[in-house]
Design a protein around this motif. Structure first.
Motif, PDB file in Angstrom:
ATOM      1  N   ILE A   1       0.835  -1.206   0.000  1.00 29.57           N
ATOM      2  CA  ILE A   1       0.000   0.000   0.000  1.00 29.57           C
ATOM      3  C   ILE A   1       0.869   1.255   0.000  1.00 29.57           C
ATOM      4  O   ILE A   1       0.577   2.231  -0.695  1.00 29.57           O
ATOM      5  N   GLY A   2       1.958   1.228   0.759  1.00 28.37           N
ATOM      6  CA  GLY A   2       2.867   2.374   0.790  1.00 28.37           C
ATOM      7  C   GLY A   2       3.495   2.654  -0.560  1.00 28.37           C
ATOM      8  O   GLY A   2       3.608   3.811  -0.981  1.00 28.37           O
ATOM      9  N   ILE A   3       3.891   1.596  -1.261  1.00 30.36           N
ATOM     10  CA  ILE A   3       4.491   1.783  -2.581  1.00 30.36           C
ATOM     11  C   ILE A   3       3.457   2.299  -3.574  1.00 30.36           C
ATOM     12  O   ILE A   3       3.746   3.199  -4.380  1.00 30.36           O
ATOM     13  N   LEU A   4       2.245   1.766  -3.529  1.00 27.88           N
ATOM     14  CA  LEU A   4       1.189   2.259  -4.416  1.00 27.88           C
ATOM     15  C   LEU A   4       0.826   3.715  -4.107  1.00 27.88           C
ATOM     16  O   LEU A   4       0.570   4.510  -5.015  1.00 27.88           O
ATOM     17  N   MET A   5       0.821   4.054  -2.825  1.00 26.24           N
ATOM     18  CA  MET A   5       0.548   5.448  -2.458  1.00 26.24           C
ATOM     19  C   MET A   5       1.676   6.374  -2.901  1.00 26.24           C
ATOM     20  O   MET A   5       1.430   7.523  -3.272  1.00 26.24           O
ATOM     21  N   MET A   6       2.908   5.869  -2.886  1.00 28.58           N
ATOM     22  CA  MET A   6       4.036   6.665  -3.375  1.00 28.58           C
ATOM     23  C   MET A   6       3.866   6.950  -4.869  1.00 28.58           C
ATOM     24  O   MET A   6       4.149   8.053  -5.338  1.00 28.58           O
ATOM     25  N   MET A   7       3.391   5.951  -5.618  1.00 24.97           N
ATOM     26  CA  MET A   7       3.132   6.165  -7.045  1.00 24.97           C
ATOM     27  C   MET A   7       2.004   7.171  -7.257  1.00 24.97           C
ATOM     28  O   MET A   7       2.092   8.032  -8.134  1.00 24.97           O
ATOM     29  N   LEU A   8       0.955   7.070  -6.453  1.00 20.91           N
ATOM     30  CA  LEU A   8      -0.145   8.026  -6.533  1.00 20.91           C
ATOM     31  C   LEU A   8       0.349   9.442  -6.228  1.00 20.91           C
ATOM     32  O   LEU A   8      -0.023  10.402  -6.914  1.00 20.91           O
ATOM     33  N   ALA A   9       1.179   9.575  -5.219  1.00 24.03           N
ATOM     34  CA  ALA A   9       1.723  10.888  -4.873  1.00 24.03           C
ATOM     35  C   ALA A   9       2.591  11.430  -6.004  1.00 24.03           C
ATOM     36  O   ALA A   9       2.595  12.635  -6.264  1.00 24.03           O
ATOM     37  N   GLY A  10       3.313  10.545  -6.690  1.00 29.50           N
ATOM     38  CA  GLY A  10       4.120  10.981  -7.833  1.00 29.50           C
ATOM     39  C   GLY A  10       3.257  11.519  -8.958  1.00 29.50           C
ATOM     40  O   GLY A  10       3.588  12.532  -9.589  1.00 29.50           O
ATOM     41  N   VAL A  11       2.123  10.861  -9.215  1.00 26.07           N
ATOM     42  CA  VAL A  11       1.199  11.346 -10.244  1.00 26.07           C
ATOM     43  C   VAL A  11       0.602  12.682  -9.819  1.00 26.07           C
ATOM     44  O   VAL A  11       0.507  13.626 -10.628  1.00 26.07           O
ATOM     45  N   LEU A  12       0.204  12.803  -8.563  1.00 25.87           N
ATOM     46  CA  LEU A  12      -0.316  14.080  -8.063  1.00 25.87           C
ATOM     47  C   LEU A  12       0.734  15.182  -8.160  1.00 25.87           C
ATOM     48  O   LEU A  12       0.422  16.330  -8.480  1.00 25.87           O
ATOM     49  N   HIS A  13       1.963  14.825  -7.891  1.00 25.96           N
ATOM     50  CA  HIS A  13       3.073  15.768  -7.973  1.00 25.96           C
ATOM     51  C   HIS A  13       3.216  16.287  -9.399  1.00 25.96           C
ATOM     52  O   HIS A  13       3.390  17.490  -9.630  1.00 25.96           O
TER      53      HIS A  13
END
Length: 140
Positions: free
Chosen positions: A84-96
């Motif tokens: 979940i942390g890795i997937l959230m990191m990817m989501l944050a990258g897209v938001l970024h």
């Protein structure tokens, strides 16, 4: 008749002074750019997601750090916090990335205040630099 005169009802010219203070009034009446505000909000959400995802991944790594390499690989695959942390990191990258694009659009718009666009761009660039430093330190 010069450009500042106009006719009244009787046909006589009436001088109309130029209003230099109108320019100052118009500048203060400008609206904030919509994409700039959106970029600022999106980068704030991305920062919260980054922090939450880093917390999840760090907790998962600390939880399995005292095991052997083979056990770590198997535990990381089934440890939901890490995934979940890795997937959230990817989501944050897209938001970024979305925040970066919106802030650039907000800076390009004319006749709009650019405060939030500048804040969104500076936070985006600052977080990107911090992430590059974090990844560089992690690869050592």
């Amino acid at each position: 008749m010069d450009q500042y005169e106009q006719n009244n009802l009787n046909g006589t010219p009436v001088p109309v002074p130029p209003y230099p203070e109108y320019g100052a009034l118009a500048a203060s009446a400008r609206k904030h750019s919509g994409p700039g505000i959106a970029s600022f909000v999106v980068i704030l959400v991305a920062i919260v997601v980054y922090i939450f995802s880093l917390t999840l991944v760090t907790a998962a790594v600390i939880d399995i750090a005292d095991q052997s390499i083979d056990a770590i690989t198997e535990d990381m695959m089934i440890h939901s916090g890490a995934i979940i942390g890795i997937l959230m990191m990817m989501l944050a990258g897209v938001l970024h990335l979305v925040a970066l694009i919106l802030s650039i659009i907000g800076l390009v718009l004319k006749n709009r205040k650019k405060l939030f666009a500048i804040l969104g761009l500076s936070f985006s660039v600052g977080i990107f630099i911090l992430l590059m430093i974090l990844f560089a330190l992690g690869s050592i």
